[in-house]
Design a protein around this motif. Structure first.
Motif, mmCIF file in Angstrom:
data_model
loop_
_atom_site.group_PDB
_atom_site.id
_atom_site.type_symbol
_atom_site.label_atom_id
_atom_site.label_comp_id
_atom_site.label_asym_id
_atom_site.label_seq_id
_atom_site.Cartn_x
_atom_site.Cartn_y
_atom_site.Cartn_z
ATOM 1 N N GLY A 1 0.844 -1.188 0.000
ATOM 2 C CA GLY A 1 0.000 0.000 0.000
ATOM 3 C C GLY A 1 0.876 1.234 0.000
ATOM 4 N N VAL A 2 0.337 2.342 -0.514
ATOM 5 C CA VAL A 2 1.097 3.595 -0.574
ATOM 6 C C VAL A 2 0.273 4.715 0.046
ATOM 7 C CG1 VAL A 2 0.296 4.065 -2.939
ATOM 8 C CG2 VAL A 2 2.355 5.200 -2.073
ATOM 9 N N HIS A 3 0.889 5.437 0.989
ATOM 10 C CA HIS A 3 0.252 6.551 1.683
ATOM 11 C C HIS A 3 1.053 7.811 1.383
ATOM 12 C CE1 HIS A 3 -0.614 9.352 4.953
ATOM 13 N NE2 HIS A 3 -1.721 8.682 5.192
ATOM 14 N N VAL B 1 -2.319 -0.627 -6.441
ATOM 15 C CA VAL B 1 -2.233 -1.018 -5.033
ATOM 16 C C VAL B 1 -3.136 -0.110 -4.198
ATOM 17 C CG1 VAL B 1 0.151 -1.741 -5.410
ATOM 18 C CG2 VAL B 1 -0.296 0.522 -4.458
ATOM 19 N N PRO B 2 -3.561 -0.544 -3.020
ATOM 20 C CA PRO B 2 -4.329 0.341 -2.138
ATOM 21 C C PRO B 2 -3.557 1.638 -1.875
ATOM 22 C CG PRO B 2 -4.389 -1.902 -1.320
ATOM 23 C CD PRO B 2 -3.393 -1.886 -2.442
ATOM 24 N N SER B 3 -4.256 2.750 -2.001
ATOM 25 C CA SER B 3 -3.610 4.056 -1.879
ATOM 26 C C SER B 3 -4.376 4.946 -0.924
ATOM 27 C CB SER B 3 -3.519 4.740 -3.248
ATOM 28 O OG SER B 3 -2.914 3.890 -4.200
ATOM 29 N N ALA B 4 -3.640 5.868 -0.295
ATOM 30 C CA ALA B 4 -4.260 6.838 0.617
ATOM 31 C C ALA B 4 -3.619 8.194 0.409
ATOM 32 C CB ALA B 4 -4.099 6.389 2.066
ATOM 33 N N CYS B 5 -4.431 9.224 0.573
ATOM 34 C CA CYS B 5 -3.939 10.591 0.438
ATOM 35 C C CYS B 5 -4.342 11.402 1.661
ATOM 36 C CB CYS B 5 -4.504 11.235 -0.822
ATOM 37 S SG CYS B 5 -3.793 12.851 -1.161
ATOM 38 N N ASN C 1 -7.155 2.588 -7.031
ATOM 39 C CA ASN C 1 -7.594 1.883 -5.821
ATOM 40 C C ASN C 1 -7.407 2.801 -4.609
ATOM 41 O OD1 ASN C 1 -8.451 -0.094 -4.064
ATOM 42 N ND2 ASN C 1 -6.624 -1.363 -4.240
ATOM 43 N N LEU C 2 -7.963 4.009 -4.716
ATOM 44 C CA LEU C 2 -7.863 4.994 -3.639
ATOM 45 C C LEU C 2 -8.844 4.614 -2.529
ATOM 46 C CD1 LEU C 2 -6.512 7.759 -2.872
ATOM 47 C CD2 LEU C 2 -8.545 8.850 -3.834
ATOM 48 N N VAL C 3 -8.317 4.103 -1.433
ATOM 49 C CA VAL C 3 -9.196 3.603 -0.362
ATOM 50 C C VAL C 3 -9.355 4.600 0.779
ATOM 51 C CG1 VAL C 3 -8.603 1.214 -0.897
ATOM 52 C CG2 VAL C 3 -7.316 2.426 0.879
ATOM 53 N N GLN C 4 -8.552 5.656 0.776
ATOM 54 C CA GLN C 4 -8.654 6.648 1.866
ATOM 55 C C GLN C 4 -8.200 8.008 1.370
ATOM 56 O OE1 GLN C 4 -7.421 5.567 5.966
ATOM 57 N NE2 GLN C 4 -5.991 7.288 5.847
ATOM 58 N N SER C 5 -8.989 9.030 1.681
ATOM 59 C CA SER C 5 -8.632 10.408 1.346
ATOM 60 C C SER C 5 -9.177 11.295 2.452
ATOM 61 C CB SER C 5 -9.222 10.802 -0.011
ATOM 62 O OG SER C 5 -8.922 12.151 -0.312
ATOM 63 N N ASN C 6 -8.305 11.708 3.351
ATOM 64 C CA ASN C 6 -8.727 12.491 4.514
ATOM 65 C C ASN C 6 -8.239 13.927 4.421
ATOM 66 O OD1 ASN C 6 -10.049 10.348 5.745
ATOM 67 N ND2 ASN C 6 -8.237 9.671 6.860
ATOM 68 N N HIS C 7 -9.111 14.848 4.841
ATOM 69 C CA HIS C 7 -8.777 16.268 4.873
ATOM 70 C C HIS C 7 -8.489 16.688 6.317
ATOM 71 C CE1 HIS C 7 -11.110 15.760 1.165
ATOM 72 N NE2 HIS C 7 -10.497 16.828 0.704
ATOM 73 N N PHE C 8 -7.574 17.633 6.465
ATOM 74 C CA PHE C 8 -7.212 18.110 7.801
ATOM 75 C C PHE C 8 -7.310 19.631 7.852
ATOM 76 C CE2 PHE C 8 -5.150 14.051 7.129
ATOM 77 C CZ PHE C 8 -5.538 13.359 8.267
#
Length: 466
Positions: free
Chosen positions: A260-262, A407-411, A432-439
């Motif tokens: 996975g890649v974050h 691959v599963p990816s997150a941003c 396969n973007l499984v997570q995208s969170n804003h802060f």
């Protein structure tokens, strides 16, 4: 007359219908061209000997050797002498903070601290930098430096390999606050990470390429081979800035090796992604939650900010050695050039503060640690060459953004990051973007600025993939 008109109208209608069909066909063809995915490059395409001289004479030494950061008193005292001989800095304009660049009044304060309190405790800072195990190994003709921390945990605990990648003008120092969190057993996760933190080629203690062409895509292969070298054929990747692009390319080129890649600072620059961004700008709320629209739009003010902050990029992508010559061996200039980025890339509003807001999140010791890495290794020039090598016609024409990241990816999207990409466009590449969170806070140097926040986001992502 009426009969003639009917014939004319019929003929015109047929012509219009044919032209319409042709336009639809051309449009569909263009859409196909925009959406077509590209195959990953072969290892042969990316492989190259980067050391000096003839690569035919090269025989790689695969051994891993311990490395320790150690500089003599003479080196440190020479630096103190240079800092004592600070040039007559031009005073800032009246009422100006960081709008014109680094405020020289504040720079004097930093130099004073650097040459006295910081250098007086250099032995302590050196010990701090050596707190994690450091190593070097040879890959494709270059000595590659890396930190490798293996967690000490009870038998049976799941240990996950994680490659951490920095960018410019950062270094491995960016990750010092987050490494202990990642490698410790805590209640929020039933696994721990074994982390590998390399200095990119030409940065810090990693040898610079002697040949042209050391771009992010070429670094991707070196980083993958480093993970092979330390015994991990499968691993996670986390990165920001250049580390984000390199990490993204590792995931694209070697999907069988990346679990996975974050990333923080996710971006896609395919024609279709650009078109989607333009479309989204007309009705942002259709593509982004209302409370996060201001991270992306309106586009023109965002573009203006990017132009203000990207002058360095044009210089480094065209004349890196000229800029490097002005900075290498010049501690005051080096500090101003690098620390200015830690100010306005953390929050553009800090341009209005006389101290650049540098100590709102960072300590002066941590900032100077990073400067010392560039100064002591004389790598400012070689680090800047990455811009020249990556923004070449050859590299951009390769279309690596069009290689799908399967691959599963997150941003992780921090509020004051230099640029953001809407998920609708990101998914053209990160399929396969499984997570995208804003802060609601945070900028470009997230690992160093908000290590606890970034850590939690990484853990949240990994839990979705193990």
């Amino acid at each position: 007359m009426e009969y003639t008109n009917i014939i004319t109208m019929g003929f015109t209608g047929r012509v219009f219908f044919v032209v319409l069909l042709l336009m639809v066909a051309v449009g569909y063809k263009q859409y196909q061209n925009l959406t077509v995915l590209a195959p990953p490059p072969t290892v042969k395409e990316l492989d190259q000997y980067w050391g000096p001289g003839d690569g035919k004479l090269y025989k790689e030494d695969p051994s891993i050797k311990p490395f320790k950061i150690a500089y003599t008193t003479g080196v440190i005292e020479k630096l103190r002498t240079k800092l004592n001989d600070t040039p007559n800095l031009v005073p800032p304009l009246e009422g100006v903070a960081f709008e014109y660049g680094f405020n020289s009044n504040h720079l004097k304060e930093i130099v004073t601290y650097w040459k006295t309190e910081y250098l007086d405790k250099w032995n302590t800072r050196e010990k701090y930098l050596n707190q994690f195990p450091h190593f070097k190994t040879q890959i494709q003709g270059l000595d590659i430096h890396f930190i490798h921390v293996k967690p000490k945990v009870p038998a049976g605990t799941k240990v996950l390999p994680l490659l951490l990648l920095h960018g410019w003008p950062g270094s491995v120092r960016e990750f010092y606050e987050i490494i202990p969190k990642l490698t410790s057993k805590t209640d929020d996760k039933d696994f721990v990470f074994e982390v590998v933190v390399p200095s990119l080629p030409g940065y810090g203690w990693s040898q610079a390429a002697a040949k042209q062409g050391m771009s992010t895509s070429r670094m991707a292969l070196i980083m993958k081979r480093l993970m092979d070298r330390v015994g991990h054929q499968k691993f996670y990747v986390q990165g920001g800035d250049w580390g984000s692009l390199i990490g993204s390319q590792i995931a694209a080129f070697f999907p069988d090796n990346v679990i996975g890649v974050h990333l923080n600072m996710c971006a896609v620059h395919t024609p279709l992604a650009i078109l989607k961004t333009i479309i989204a700008s007309f009705r942002p709320s259709l593509f982004v939650e209302e409370k996060y629209v201001d991270l992306y739009f309106p586009a023109l003010p965002k573009l203006k900010e990017l132009v203000i902050e990207s002058g360095y990029m044009h210089l480094q992508a065209t004349k890196p050695d000229t800029v490097g010559t002005a900075l290498v061996g010049n501690p005051v200039g080096l500090a101003a050039y690098i620390l200015e980025k830690f100010s306005t890339w953390t929050n553009p509003a800090y341009r209005e503060l006389a101290d650049g807001g540098l100590l709102k999140y960072f300590t002066l010791d941590s900032l100077l640690d990073n400067i010392m890495i560039y100064y002591l290794t004389d790598t400012i020039t070689t680090s800047q060459r990455l811009y020249y090598e990556t923004f070449t016609i050859r590299e951009m024409a390769a279309g690596y953004d069009r290689v799908p990241r399967k691959v599963p990816s997150a941003c992780a999207k921090f509020k004051y990051e230099l640029a953001q990409t809407v998920d609708w466009a990101l998914r053209d590449s990160f399929v396969n973007l499984v997570q995208s969170n804003h802060f609601d806070d945070g900028g470009h140097f997230a690992a160093m600025q908000l290590p606890a926040v970034l850590y939690k986001d990484v853990v949240e992502f990994v839990k979705k993939t193990v």
